[in-house]
Design a protein around this motif. Structure first.
Motif, PDB file in Angstrom:
ATOM      1  N   MET A   1       0.670  -1.124   0.108  1.00 16.96           N
ATOM      2  CA  MET A   1      -0.112   0.121   0.058  1.00 16.96           C
ATOM      3  C   MET A   1       1.005   1.152  -0.026  1.00 16.96           C
ATOM      4  O   MET A   1       1.930   1.430   0.749  1.00 16.96           O
ATOM      5  CB  MET A   1      -0.876  -0.015   1.195  1.00 16.96           C
ATOM      6  CG  MET A   1      -1.775   1.108   1.288  1.00 16.96           C
ATOM      7  SD  MET A   1      -3.037   1.247   2.640  1.00 16.96           S
ATOM      8  CE  MET A   1      -4.307  -0.032   2.384  1.00 16.96           C
ATOM      9  N   ALA A   2       0.462   2.125  -0.608  1.00 19.11           N
ATOM     10  CA  ALA A   2       1.313   3.471  -1.042  1.00 19.11           C
ATOM     11  C   ALA A   2       1.362   4.314   0.717  1.00 19.11           C
ATOM     12  O   ALA A   2       0.193   4.058   1.281  1.00 19.11           O
ATOM     13  CB  ALA A   2       0.827   4.416  -1.902  1.00 19.11           C
ATOM     14  N   LEU A   3       2.290   5.200   0.807  1.00 17.39           N
ATOM     15  CA  LEU A   3       2.226   5.954   1.887  1.00 17.39           C
ATOM     16  C   LEU A   3       2.467   7.476   1.655  1.00 17.39           C
ATOM     17  O   LEU A   3       2.969   7.684   0.701  1.00 17.39           O
ATOM     18  CB  LEU A   3       3.490   5.434   2.890  1.00 17.39           C
ATOM     19  CG  LEU A   3       3.684   4.051   3.153  1.00 17.39           C
ATOM     20  CD1 LEU A   3       5.039   3.877   4.009  1.00 17.39           C
ATOM     21  CD2 LEU A   3       2.648   3.644   4.014  1.00 17.39           C
ATOM     22  N   TYR A   4       1.647   8.068   2.174  1.00 22.41           N
ATOM     23  CA  TYR A   4       1.997   9.319   2.555  1.00 22.41           C
ATOM     24  C   TYR A   4       2.868   9.755   3.525  1.00 22.41           C
ATOM     25  O   TYR A   4       2.576   9.556   4.704  1.00 22.41           O
ATOM     26  CB  TYR A   4       0.557  10.232   2.607  1.00 22.41           C
ATOM     27  CG  TYR A   4       0.704  11.921   2.587  1.00 22.41           C
ATOM     28  CD1 TYR A   4       0.474  12.439   1.337  1.00 22.41           C
ATOM     29  CD2 TYR A   4       0.940  12.545   3.709  1.00 22.41           C
ATOM     30  CE1 TYR A   4       0.607  13.636   1.279  1.00 22.41           C
ATOM     31  CE2 TYR A   4       1.092  13.882   3.679  1.00 22.41           C
ATOM     32  CZ  TYR A   4       0.896  14.659   2.322  1.00 22.41           C
ATOM     33  OH  TYR A   4       1.097  15.924   2.210  1.00 22.41           O
ATOM     34  N   VAL A   5       3.936  10.362   3.130  1.00 28.23           N
ATOM     35  CA  VAL A   5       4.846  10.925   4.077  1.00 28.23           C
ATOM     36  C   VAL A   5       4.855  12.525   4.605  1.00 28.23           C
ATOM     37  O   VAL A   5       4.736  13.403   3.590  1.00 28.23           O
ATOM     38  CB  VAL A   5       6.405  10.726   3.350  1.00 28.23           C
ATOM     39  CG1 VAL A   5       7.523  10.788   4.537  1.00 28.23           C
ATOM     40  CG2 VAL A   5       6.424   9.244   2.919  1.00 28.23           C
ATOM     41  N   TYR A   6       4.788  12.680   5.988  1.00 29.41           N
ATOM     42  CA  TYR A   6       4.608  14.020   6.478  1.00 29.41           C
ATOM     43  C   TYR A   6       6.109  14.428   6.818  1.00 29.41           C
ATOM     44  O   TYR A   6       5.808  15.761   6.334  1.00 29.41           O
ATOM     45  CB  TYR A   6       3.804  13.803   7.587  1.00 29.41           C
ATOM     46  CG  TYR A   6       2.285  13.439   7.491  1.00 29.41           C
ATOM     47  CD1 TYR A   6       1.258  14.164   7.080  1.00 29.41           C
ATOM     48  CD2 TYR A   6       2.181  11.951   7.589  1.00 29.41           C
ATOM     49  CE1 TYR A   6       0.112  13.636   6.743  1.00 29.41           C
ATOM     50  CE2 TYR A   6       0.785  11.522   7.296  1.00 29.41           C
ATOM     51  CZ  TYR A   6      -0.326  12.236   6.937  1.00 29.41           C
ATOM     52  OH  TYR A   6      -1.729  11.840   6.533  1.00 29.41           O
ATOM     53  N   SER A   7       6.739  13.956   7.386  1.00 27.62           N
ATOM     54  CA  SER A   7       8.005  14.388   7.968  1.00 27.62           C
ATOM     55  C   SER A   7       8.994  13.439   8.555  1.00 27.62           C
ATOM     56  O   SER A   7       8.720  12.402   8.575  1.00 27.62           O
ATOM     57  CB  SER A   7       7.636  15.373   9.199  1.00 27.62           C
ATOM     58  OG  SER A   7       6.793  14.667  10.379  1.00 27.62           O
ATOM     59  N   VAL A   8      10.160  14.091   8.509  1.00 24.15           N
ATOM     60  CA  VAL A   8      11.173  13.026   9.358  1.00 24.15           C
ATOM     61  C   VAL A   8      11.679  13.398  10.706  1.00 24.15           C
ATOM     62  O   VAL A   8      11.663  14.683  10.926  1.00 24.15           O
ATOM     63  CB  VAL A   8      12.577  12.986   8.507  1.00 24.15           C
ATOM     64  CG1 VAL A   8      13.617  12.269   9.068  1.00 24.15           C
ATOM     65  CG2 VAL A   8      12.035  12.337   7.122  1.00 24.15           C
ATOM     66  N   THR A   9      11.842  12.893  11.658  1.00 21.94           N
ATOM     67  CA  THR A   9      12.202  13.222  12.896  1.00 21.94           C
ATOM     68  C   THR A   9      13.435  12.109  13.530  1.00 21.94           C
ATOM     69  O   THR A   9      13.536  11.307  12.841  1.00 21.94           O
ATOM     70  CB  THR A   9      11.169  13.083  13.933  1.00 21.94           C
ATOM     71  OG1 THR A   9      10.615  11.605  14.440  1.00 21.94           O
ATOM     72  CG2 THR A   9       9.911  13.734  13.374  1.00 21.94           C
ATOM     73  N   ALA A  10      13.773  12.469  14.846  1.00 27.36           N
ATOM     74  CA  ALA A  10      14.768  11.465  15.397  1.00 27.36           C
ATOM     75  C   ALA A  10      13.907  10.586  15.909  1.00 27.36           C
ATOM     76  O   ALA A  10      12.706  10.656  16.182  1.00 27.36           O
ATOM     77  CB  ALA A  10      15.468  12.339  16.519  1.00 27.36           C
ATOM     78  N   GLY A  11      14.283   9.356  15.959  1.00 28.17           N
ATOM     79  CA  GLY A  11      13.964   8.064  16.259  1.00 28.17           C
ATOM     80  C   GLY A  11      13.459   8.285  17.769  1.00 28.17           C
ATOM     81  O   GLY A  11      12.220   7.674  18.279  1.00 28.17           O
ATOM     82  N   THR A  12      13.906   9.159  18.607  1.00 28.74           N
ATOM     83  CA  THR A  12      13.587   9.339  20.246  1.00 28.74           C
ATOM     84  C   THR A  12      12.397  10.224  20.182  1.00 28.74           C
ATOM     85  O   THR A  12      11.965  10.542  21.354  1.00 28.74           O
ATOM     86  CB  THR A  12      14.700   9.806  20.636  1.00 28.74           C
ATOM     87  OG1 THR A  12      15.257  11.083  20.256  1.00 28.74           O
ATOM     88  CG2 THR A  12      15.906   8.756  20.914  1.00 28.74           C
ATOM     89  N   HIS A  13      12.067  10.879  19.271  1.00 34.38           N
ATOM     90  CA  HIS A  13      10.695  11.984  19.273  1.00 34.38           C
ATOM     91  C   HIS A  13       9.581  11.039  19.879  1.00 34.38           C
ATOM     92  O   HIS A  13       9.481   9.864  19.473  1.00 34.38           O
ATOM     93  CB  HIS A  13      10.318  12.467  17.695  1.00 34.38           C
ATOM     94  CG  HIS A  13       9.595  13.603  17.850  1.00 34.38           C
ATOM     95  ND1 HIS A  13       8.084  13.380  17.964  1.00 34.38           N
ATOM     96  CD2 HIS A  13       9.706  15.009  17.480  1.00 34.38           C
ATOM     97  CE1 HIS A  13       7.713  14.617  18.154  1.00 34.38           C
ATOM     98  NE2 HIS A  13       8.644  15.322  17.725  1.00 34.38           N
ATOM     99  N   PRO A  14       8.756  11.729  20.671  1.00 37.95           N
ATOM    100  CA  PRO A  14       7.772  11.025  21.236  1.00 37.95           C
ATOM    101  C   PRO A  14       6.602  10.608  20.436  1.00 37.95           C
ATOM    102  O   PRO A  14       5.915   9.690  20.621  1.00 37.95           O
ATOM    103  CB  PRO A  14       7.181  12.047  22.517  1.00 37.95           C
ATOM    104  CG  PRO A  14       7.760  13.313  22.010  1.00 37.95           C
ATOM    105  CD  PRO A  14       9.043  13.060  21.256  1.00 37.95           C
TER     106      PRO A  14
END
Length: 241
Positions: free
Chosen positions: A1-14
């Protein structure tokens, strides 16, 4: 299934995504795809996403929720990927760049300043201060039947407007730059003569807002019909490289 991508963050972001709905006709809740120290916030989509009001609002709501809890690298509206694997691969391939950007933007937000000017006060000032423009205008008003006169006046006024607004835009940028880590001047369209983004750190935010308010007050008191419009804090769209 296709994905819509909003943003990139650190993996530790809550990643407090509870209660948010994604984009699309049948929106799926946002979730994360992780790769080492990074995470991408995505949602499943089943159709091509177009910039409808509801979807634009959903996109922005995700960014603002994430921004409230930490640094975010927001993607522009409309970015999609074929699946989780593609997103994970993209994170891994550009990990160094993403991590550097996250470090650079930590503790910062974007503020967006637009400046516009009413036409009538500016034209009055040009006719008052430009002897050449005033002379051409007087000849036209006196009934001189020379078709070259309106053309000459129009060209002169256009040059004066551009020069005056360019100078004013430069002075506005110069006044606010001491409070910003980075800035970006974007193309503008009438009636705006300035479209400016500033990256402001949390530590400089109060001084920046005070300086901008003082600048708006001084500009307003000139009676030149200039209006400054500030929005922010915003996710740092203009500074994600």
């Amino acid at each position: 299934m296709a994905l819509y991508v909003y943003s990139v963050t650190a993996g530790t972001h809550p990643h407090r995504l509870d209660g948010l709905t994604g984009v699309g006709e049948s929106p799926s809740p946002p979730r994360t795809v992780t790769a080492g120290p990074l995470a991408a916030v995505v949602s499943d989509v089943t159709e091509e996403i177009r910039p409808k009001r509801r979807d634009l609002a959903a996109h922005q709501e995700v960014q603002e929720r994430l921004m409230a809890d930490g640094t975010v690298l927001p993607l522009q509206f409309g970015y999609t990927a074929p699946d989780d694997l593609a997103v994970r691969q993209a994170l891994e391939d550009a990990a160094d760049d993403y991590l550097a950007a996250l470090g650079r933007l930590t503790g910062c937000a974007e503020y967006h300043l637009r400046a516009s000017q009413e036409e009538e006060p500016l034209l009055r000032r040009i006719l008052k201060e430009s002897e050449e423009a005033r002379g051409l205008n007087d000849r036209i008003r006196s009934g001189v039947a020379d078709p070259r006169l309106p053309v000459a006046l129009g060209e002169l006024v256009a040059r004066e407007v551009e020069q005056r607004q360019d100078a004013l835009a430069a002075s506005l940028v110069e006044a606010l730059l001491p409070f910003a880590r980075e800035h970006a001047v974007h193309p503008h369209s009438a009636p705006d003569f300035l479209n400016l983004s500033l990256l402001v750190s949390d530590g400089s935010k109060d001084d920046f807002l005070t300086a901008q308010a003082d600048l708006a007050d001084r500009t307003d008191r000139t009676d030149d019909g200039v209006e400054l419009r500030l929005t922010g804090p915003l996710p740092p769209y203009s500074f994600v490289q």
